[in-house]
Motif scaffolding. Structure first.
Motif, PDB file in Angstrom:
ATOM      1  N   VAL A 164      47.483 -31.795  79.626  1.00 53.58           N
ATOM      2  CA  VAL A 164      48.090 -32.734  80.066  1.00 53.58           C
ATOM      3  C   VAL A 164      47.440 -33.374  80.027  1.00 53.58           C
ATOM      4  O   VAL A 164      47.824 -35.126  80.462  1.00 53.58           O
ATOM      5  CB  VAL A 164      49.015 -32.552  81.374  1.00 53.58           C
ATOM      6  N   GLY A 165      46.311 -33.776  80.275  1.00 49.45           N
ATOM      7  CA  GLY A 165      45.398 -34.808  79.754  1.00 49.45           C
ATOM      8  C   GLY A 165      44.818 -34.827  80.842  1.00 49.45           C
ATOM      9  O   GLY A 165      45.421 -34.614  81.833  1.00 49.45           O
ATOM     10  N   LEU A 166      43.758 -35.730  81.539  1.00 52.23           N
ATOM     11  CA  LEU A 166      43.020 -36.089  82.902  1.00 52.23           C
ATOM     12  C   LEU A 166      44.103 -37.136  84.116  1.00 52.23           C
ATOM     13  O   LEU A 166      44.126 -36.698  85.283  1.00 52.23           O
ATOM     14  CB  LEU A 166      42.010 -36.551  82.941  1.00 52.23           C
ATOM     15  N   GLU A 167      45.104 -37.771  83.579  1.00 50.83           N
ATOM     16  CA  GLU A 167      46.044 -38.537  84.113  1.00 50.83           C
ATOM     17  C   GLU A 167      47.172 -37.738  84.948  1.00 50.83           C
ATOM     18  O   GLU A 167      46.848 -38.332  86.048  1.00 50.83           O
ATOM     19  CB  GLU A 167      46.786 -39.497  83.373  1.00 50.83           C
ATOM     20  N   LYS A 168      47.608 -36.937  84.573  1.00 50.46           N
ATOM     21  CA  LYS A 168      48.841 -35.765  84.757  1.00 50.46           C
ATOM     22  C   LYS A 168      48.113 -34.737  85.944  1.00 50.46           C
ATOM     23  O   LYS A 168      48.805 -33.536  85.890  1.00 50.46           O
ATOM     24  CB  LYS A 168      49.149 -35.738  83.377  1.00 50.46           C
ATOM     25  N   LEU A 169      46.885 -34.433  85.349  1.00 52.22           N
ATOM     26  CA  LEU A 169      46.063 -33.247  86.088  1.00 52.22           C
ATOM     27  C   LEU A 169      46.078 -33.498  87.098  1.00 52.22           C
ATOM     28  O   LEU A 169      45.270 -34.043  87.878  1.00 52.22           O
ATOM     29  CB  LEU A 169      44.300 -33.329  85.774  1.00 52.22           C
ATOM     30  N   SER A 170      47.004 -32.568  87.944  1.00 48.99           N
ATOM     31  CA  SER A 170      47.354 -32.474  89.654  1.00 48.99           C
ATOM     32  C   SER A 170      46.792 -31.116  90.388  1.00 48.99           C
ATOM     33  O   SER A 170      46.893 -30.726  89.715  1.00 48.99           O
ATOM     34  CB  SER A 170      48.169 -32.991  90.293  1.00 48.99           C
ATOM     35  N   LEU A 171      46.945 -31.533  92.026  1.00 47.45           N
ATOM     36  CA  LEU A 171      46.297 -30.302  92.180  1.00 47.45           C
ATOM     37  C   LEU A 171      48.037 -29.181  92.416  1.00 47.45           C
ATOM     38  O   LEU A 171      48.151 -28.401  91.529  1.00 47.45           O
ATOM     39  CB  LEU A 171      45.647 -30.014  93.721  1.00 47.45           C
ATOM     40  N   ARG A 172      49.061 -29.851  92.098  1.00 45.08           N
ATOM     41  CA  ARG A 172      50.385 -28.984  92.742  1.00 45.08           C
ATOM     42  C   ARG A 172      50.170 -28.753  91.138  1.00 45.08           C
ATOM     43  O   ARG A 172      50.787 -27.755  91.287  1.00 45.08           O
ATOM     44  CB  ARG A 172      51.512 -30.709  93.171  1.00 45.08           C
ATOM     45  N   ARG A 176      33.375 -33.640  74.122  1.00 42.64           N
ATOM     46  CA  ARG A 176      34.215 -33.845  73.111  1.00 42.64           C
ATOM     47  C   ARG A 176      34.659 -32.637  72.805  1.00 42.64           C
ATOM     48  O   ARG A 176      36.086 -32.396  72.252  1.00 42.64           O
ATOM     49  CB  ARG A 176      33.062 -33.640  71.760  1.00 42.64           C
ATOM     50  N   SER A 177      34.124 -31.408  73.537  1.00 44.59           N
ATOM     51  CA  SER A 177      35.334 -30.264  73.376  1.00 44.59           C
ATOM     52  C   SER A 177      36.606 -30.228  74.107  1.00 44.59           C
ATOM     53  O   SER A 177      37.144 -28.776  74.097  1.00 44.59           O
ATOM     54  CB  SER A 177      34.265 -28.664  74.189  1.00 44.59           C
ATOM     55  N   HIS A 178      36.829 -30.775  75.170  1.00 45.81           N
ATOM     56  CA  HIS A 178      38.155 -31.550  75.594  1.00 45.81           C
ATOM     57  C   HIS A 178      38.845 -32.473  76.128  1.00 45.81           C
ATOM     58  O   HIS A 178      38.205 -33.569  76.155  1.00 45.81           O
ATOM     59  CB  HIS A 178      37.335 -30.529  77.123  1.00 45.81           C
ATOM     60  N   ARG A 179      39.701 -32.452  76.218  1.00 44.30           N
ATOM     61  CA  ARG A 179      40.400 -33.917  76.281  1.00 44.30           C
ATOM     62  C   ARG A 179      40.648 -34.850  77.558  1.00 44.30           C
ATOM     63  O   ARG A 179      40.019 -34.144  78.724  1.00 44.30           O
ATOM     64  CB  ARG A 179      41.955 -33.667  76.209  1.00 44.30           C
ATOM     65  N   ASP A 180      39.876 -35.717  76.742  1.00 48.73           N
ATOM     66  CA  ASP A 180      39.702 -36.747  78.102  1.00 48.73           C
ATOM     67  C   ASP A 180      38.490 -36.277  78.740  1.00 48.73           C
ATOM     68  O   ASP A 180      37.696 -36.696  79.488  1.00 48.73           O
ATOM     69  CB  ASP A 180      40.605 -36.771  79.274  1.00 48.73           C
ATOM     70  N   GLY A 181      37.435 -35.992  78.092  1.00 48.34           N
ATOM     71  CA  GLY A 181      36.126 -35.179  78.552  1.00 48.34           C
ATOM     72  C   GLY A 181      35.206 -36.071  79.015  1.00 48.34           C
ATOM     73  O   GLY A 181      34.698 -35.794  79.977  1.00 48.34           O
TER      74      GLY A 181
END
Length: 200
Positions: free
Chosen positions: A19-27, A88-93
């Motif tokens: 989902v990328g960093l922006e959409k990564l939430s604890l919920r 580079r190994s992760h999206r939005d790394g």
């Protein structure tokens, strides 16, 4: 399934790729783990603490791989390549690394040895620290530019290629963008050459 810090971090990194960093939430992470969001706070006091742990986990394995370098140039080159590879190994790394606080707990022994080698080579304590920061910034910045460029897509690259015909000075930049590894290695070599020159 027993919930622990390692499982949470591994799941969070997998979710980051989805989902990328922006959409990564604890919920969202709690839903992925099939637990209530409050369960995560038993292991991490805040989302920032989780991001810190994700950043550490992302680079820990890569930095530790292979035999330790010998010369100070090899140390700094190894650090740069490992950080770029990890990011580079992760999206939005790269964004994650910029967001995570640079506690570097996983790298304490590695960094002690790196700084020690720099001091032996003639660096001062201040210039050794600056060398580490400069190389890290270069590696993470390069990876960030690569990830951002990849996100622009082929259409934007095709447009830039077409425009380069109208502006010959741009054509070299377009060519360099086609071989990111070679461009990274050349920039790293220039950076290390500048340090060697300063050492005399």
């Amino acid at each position: 399934m027993t919930l622990d810090r390692d499982l949470i971090v591994r799941t969070a990194l997998r979710l980051l790729d989805d989902v990328g960093l922006e959409k990564l939430s604890l919920r969202r992470l709690a839903k992925e783990l099939d637990v209530h969001a409050t369960a995560l706070y038993w292991h991490f006091a805040s989302k920032q603490e989780l991001l810190d742990a994700m950043g550490r986990a992302m680079v820990q394995q890569v930095v530790a791989e292979g035999p330790l370098p010998r010369t100070w140039q090899e140390w700094l080159a190894h650090l740069a390549r490992a950080q770029r590879q990890a990011v580079r190994s992760h999206r939005d790394g790269a964004l994650l690394m910029m967001t995570a606080r640079p506690t570097a707990e996983h790298q304490v022994e590695y960094l002690d040895q790196l700084v020690g080698r720099l001091l032996e080579a003639g660096f001062t304590a201040e210039s050794a620290a600056a060398a580490f920061i400069a190389v890290s910034n270069f590696a993470i910045g390069a990876a960030f530019a690569e990830q951002q460029g990849r996100d622009l897509g082929e259409e934007a690259l095709d447009d830039l290629i077409l425009r380069s015909g109208e502006h010959p000075g741009v054509s070299g930049i377009v060519a360099a963008a086609q071989d990111l590894d070679a461009t990274f290695e050349r920039g790293l070599a220039w950076l290390l050459a500048g340090m060697r020159a300063e050492l005399g």
